[in-house]
Every structure is written in structure tokens, then in C-alpha cells.
Write a protein that holds these residues in place. Structure first.
Motif, PDB file in Angstrom:
ATOM      1  N   GLN A  50       0.652   8.834 -15.948  1.00 33.77           N
ATOM      2  CA  GLN A  50       1.345   9.830 -15.139  1.00 33.77           C
ATOM      3  C   GLN A  50       0.635  10.025 -13.803  1.00 33.77           C
ATOM      4  O   GLN A  50       1.271  10.234 -12.764  1.00 33.77           O
ATOM      5  CB  GLN A  50       1.424  11.159 -15.897  1.00 33.77           C
ATOM      6  N   ASP A 104       2.373   9.882 -10.149  1.00 30.51           N
ATOM      7  CA  ASP A 104       2.428  11.112  -9.344  1.00 30.51           C
ATOM      8  C   ASP A 104       1.686  11.030  -8.018  1.00 30.51           C
ATOM      9  O   ASP A 104       1.920  11.854  -7.121  1.00 30.51           O
ATOM     10  CB  ASP A 104       1.857  12.289 -10.141  1.00 30.51           C
ATOM     11  N   ASN A 105       0.767  10.078  -7.881  1.00 27.80           N
ATOM     12  CA  ASN A 105      -0.069  10.030  -6.680  1.00 27.80           C
ATOM     13  C   ASN A 105       0.319   8.897  -5.745  1.00 27.80           C
ATOM     14  O   ASN A 105       0.566   7.777  -6.187  1.00 27.80           O
ATOM     15  CB  ASN A 105      -1.543   9.862  -7.070  1.00 27.80           C
TER      16      ASN A 105
END
Length: 474
Positions: free
Chosen positions: A305, A309-310
Motif C-alpha cells: 500500500q 500511495d506514495n
């Protein structure tokens, strides 16, 4: 006939079902844990032993293949929601418990590598192989949605795309007494292809030909390296994904690689929850015996994740060298390979440090020309090339790519500098003579991707039958 995965999802209570699979355990002469490989989970089949022949019941052993028919009911016990009350069963294939090596206990990964023909029957390797399939499916789905064409590039080739020379030779000549030329060299004119040929190390050069006709192509196939590397990160036979895009520069290439990686990892998170949950727990258990500084920074699914997300940090090679040179591990001589000057080839320890430093996946770009391949586009400084590598937490480099050198004269000069025969790659040079254009691509070792997503620590454990120095079993 339904698969166990379907039964556990649909839970058609009250229906009579027939299914086949392999026995994981048989407890108390009553409870069969049945697996058919469709899911990490087993289905409990309950036998009323008083109603069945004792001799037949003794044949229900770990590893045996059986078929069962019975009624699906809500489970009375803990650990499962439904179970099958068995009306009839048949042992399709016996498994002698005195000889079957996969008894219900924990086995080391080293032991399982020696019995790779059976290890897919374990929870760990069943999970890894299902995950591998899902990731492969996601790869094709992504590129299809992005209007790429899958190009089947040759496995037998007369060129060395990487210029490394570590290739497996393909020949039908007599090994003991090959025909020789007048000057004593092997006469490949008498070989099958009438020239020296090898197993491919990359489909990239051929993919470039496809991109200059179809705009967007990708390869996904086996590649081979005759590199004598007995490490947890290298295989002699592995699968490569190599997209190639016309009219795309290095920035477009970085955008594509980041979007692609996020897509396939998101697909795995959304579609492989049961297997990822199991593999996450397996990794946590495995790392309990390790020192804290050698454990994963975050649980498996959280790590995946984190990548989604980054935004990937884009850092020039020059900036990365400055960071590494001034880092504590370098100053205190903790790195095995100390960074002393610009031009150093980064090692795995440096790549992992950079990911930790930025707390995000990292894309390094504009590498020194001397440490990169001949086909990468030379920058105006004539010292660096438009190359990029993507670094992931815990694994280091996962993708390598570049903007390709599209200028005929520059490419020809670089080939001469690298000692590459122009005649051998005349077909490659032709694409720079007839309608040349800016184009870019990258390579992703598929097993590296599976290694990262599965949380496994040895690349030999994410391919069904690993090919490594001294090992070509099965």
C-alpha cells in the motif's frame, strides 16, 4: 464440479456437491481437510467413520487424491463456516505416509527447493504461484488497456542486447569435434543457423523495431543469463517484461513505469487477499528470529500500500552520489562498497539506503555513460545518458530503463566505442536511418516483482522450477 474457492465464496448450504482434491490432513478418523489448489483455504469434509469401510478410510492419508460427494451444511465447529457431510468418497490416488515427504509439519524452504516437483502442494508455494498468475494477468491487462501490442520476440538470437557476453550458446555442432575454419576457430557456417547463436538476454532491441511500427509494444517472455551468480536475487532463466514506446522521452518512460507498477500491485492487493494475508503472517513468523534491524520495516500488505500511495521520488544519479558520499554508513565505512567518487556503479546496499533516505520508492536517472549500455541516449554533457532505475523498499532495483539513442551517427559511434560489430546490428541501425524518432522503454524482471509482492526472500522461491548454477532439475 465446483472448486473449493467457489464453494467457500458462494456457500450453497443445503446442496449436494461433488468435488476432488488432495488430503491435507485427516483427523480423528473423521475430519478431512481437502485442498484443490484454487484457494489457500481447505474445505472440511466430515466422514461418519461407522458408515464406511475401515480399509478404505485408512487410504485417506496426507497427499492422497480423493473425490467426495456430500451435503454442504453450516459448520458446527470453529475454524470454518461451512463443511461437507460426506455421503460417499473414492480414493483416486494413494499416498504412502511412510514415503510422502510433505507431512503436516513445517518444512524449511531449502528442503522444499530439493523437492520442487511437490512444493506447490504446500500453503506457501500454492500462495506464491496463485499470486504469480494474478500478477502476470495484471501485466497483460494493464498493457491491453493502454493500447500496447504484445510482441513475441525471439528466444534464439544472434545478438547480445546487453553487450555483457554472458549468454547460453545454441548449437547442434559436435561438441567434441566441431568443424573448424582455416584459422582454427569454430566454423559456425556449418551450424544449424549458419552463425553463432544464443539464448536471449533481452527482447528489447527487437521490441524497438516493433515500437517504430506499432507505436506501443511490450514483451513478456523468458530470458537467460549465463552468469555464475549463486545469490538470492539471480536466476539463469527468468521472465522479463519490456515495454517500448515511440515518441516517448525519459519523463514519459518514468511516468509509464510508475503507473504500471502501481496498477499491478493494486491488482494483487484487491484480488489476492487470502494469499497475501497468509504470506504476510509467514513473513512475520520467519522474521521473529532475526535481529530487529534485519526485519521488514512494515508488514507485507502495508508495504504494498505504501508503494501505491506514495509518489516515486525522482533523483538524479549525481544527487544520489552526493547523498551516499555524505551518509553515515559511508563516512563510518559501514558500506561494503564505499562511495568515493562520481561514476561509481551503485550496489544493492546503496539502493536500499536511498529508499530509506527518501521514505518512498525512488527513480534514479541520468547515469554515467560508462556504466550503462550502448543504446541509451547520450545527454548534452556527453558524460551521462538518459537512463533510469526504479528502487523499491527492501529489494533495491526492480526496473531498469532508458530513453534510447535515436540519432544514427551518435548510436553508430557508441557501438564502435563498445566494440559492437555494425554488421551484426545493421538491422538495428536501420531504424535510425528510416523514420527515426524519440523512443523509450524499460525492463522489469518478473520474478523480482513477484519477490517484492509476495514477501519471499529468495528469488528461487517465486518461480516453479528455478534454474541456477548447478541446478537444472525437473
Amino acid at each position: 464440479m465446483l472448486l473449493i474457492k467457489d464453494i467457500l465464496q458462494q456457500q450453497p448450504i443445503g446442496t449436494t456437491l461433488s468435488l476432488r482434491g488432495w488430503v491435507r490432513t485427516f483427523r480423528s478418523n473423521r475430519f478431512i481437510a481437502l485442498s484443490d489448489g484454487s484457494t489457500i483455504k481447505t474445505l472440511q469434509a466430515v466422514v461418519d467413520f461407522e458408515n464406511f469401510d475401515e480399509a478404505e478410510l485408512k487410504r485417506i492419508t496426507t497427499g492422497a487424491a480423493i473425490s467426495v460427494t456430500g451435503d454442504l451444511v453450516k459448520s458446527q465447529g470453529r475454524g470454518q463456516e461451512v463443511e461437507l457431510l460426506v455421503r460417499s468418497f473414492e480414493v483416486l490416488g494413494d499416498s504412502n505416509p511412510e514415503e510422502y515427504p510433505l507431512q503436516p509439519k513445517k518444512h524449511s524452504l531449502e528442503f522444499l527447493r530439493d523437492i520442487a516437483h511437490l512444493r506447490m502442494r504446500t500453503n506457501t508455494f500454492g500462495a506464491v504461484m496463485r499470486l504469480r498468475h494474478s500478477l502476470a494477468f495484471a501485466v497483460h491487462q494493464y498493457f491491453h488497456k493502454q493500447n500496447f501490442f504484445w510482441l513475441h520476440t525471439p528466444i534464439i538470437t544472434g545478438s547480445d542486447a546487453e553487450g555483457a557476453g554472458e549468454m547460453f550458446n545454441v548449437s547442434i555442432l559436435d561438441k567434441k569435434n566441431p568443424p573448424l575454419t582455416e584459422d582454427g576457430a569454430i566454423d559456425y557456417k556449418q551450424d544449424f543457423f549458419e552463425k553463432e547463436t544464443n539464448l536471449t538476454v533481452s527482447g528489447q532491441l527487437e521490441a524497438e523495431l516493433g515500437a517504430t511500427a506499432l507505436s506501443k509494444v511490450y514483451t513478456f517472455g523468458p530470458t537467460f543469463r549465463a552468469e555464475n551468480s549463486n545469490t538470492s536475487r539471480h536466476l539463469a532463466e527468468f521472465w522479463m517484461i519490456e515495454p517500448e514506446v515511440a515518441f516517448a522521452d525519459l519523463n514519459d518512460n518514468m511516468d509509464l513505469a510508475e503507473d504500471f507498477l502501481k496498477y499491478v500491485i493494486r491488482f494483487a492487493l484487491e484480488n489476492c487477499q487470502d494469499d497475501l494475508e497468509f504470506l504476510e503472517k509467514r513473513l512475520l513468523d520467519e522474521e521473529k528470529s532475526k535481529p530487529q534491524n534485519e526485519r521488514s520495516a512494515m508488514p507485507l500488505r502495508e508495504k504494498l500500500q505504501f508503494v501505491i500511495d506514495n509518489n516515486f521520488r525522482r533523483v538524479s544519479y549525481t544527487e544520489a552520489i552526493d547523498i551516499l558520499r555524505n551518509s553515515k554508513p559511508n563516512k563510518k565505512k559501514k558500506f561494503k562498497y564505499l562511495i568515493e567518487e562520481w561514476g561509481a556503479d551503485l550496489q544493492s546496499e546503496h539502493e536500499k539506503f536511498l529508499v530509506q533516505h527518501f521514505n518512498a520508492p525512488v527513480i534514479l536517472f541520468d547515469y554515467p555513460a560508462k556504466i550503462k549500455a550502448f543504446y541509451m541516449r547520450l545527454n548534452d554533457d556527453e558524460k551521462t545518458v538518459r537512463a533510469m532505475d526504479i528502487l523499491f523498499p527492501g529489494i533495491g532495483e526492480i526496473v531498469g530503463g532508458s530513453q534510447r539513442e535515436e540519432r544514427y551517427d551518435v548510436l553508430k559511434g557508441k557501438m564502435n566505442d563498445f566494440g559492437i560489430d555494425e554488421e551484426e546490428l545493421s538491422w538495428y541501425l536501420d531504424t535510425r536511418k528510416f523514420g527515426t524518432c524519440v523512443h523509450s522503454g524499460f525492463g522489469l524482471g518478473f520474478e523480482r516483482l513477484v519477490l517484492f509482492v509476495s514477501g519471499m526472500t529468495n528469488i528461487r522461491d517465486v518461480i516453479p522450477f528455478p534454474r541456477t548454477p548447478g541446478n537444472a532439475e525437473f
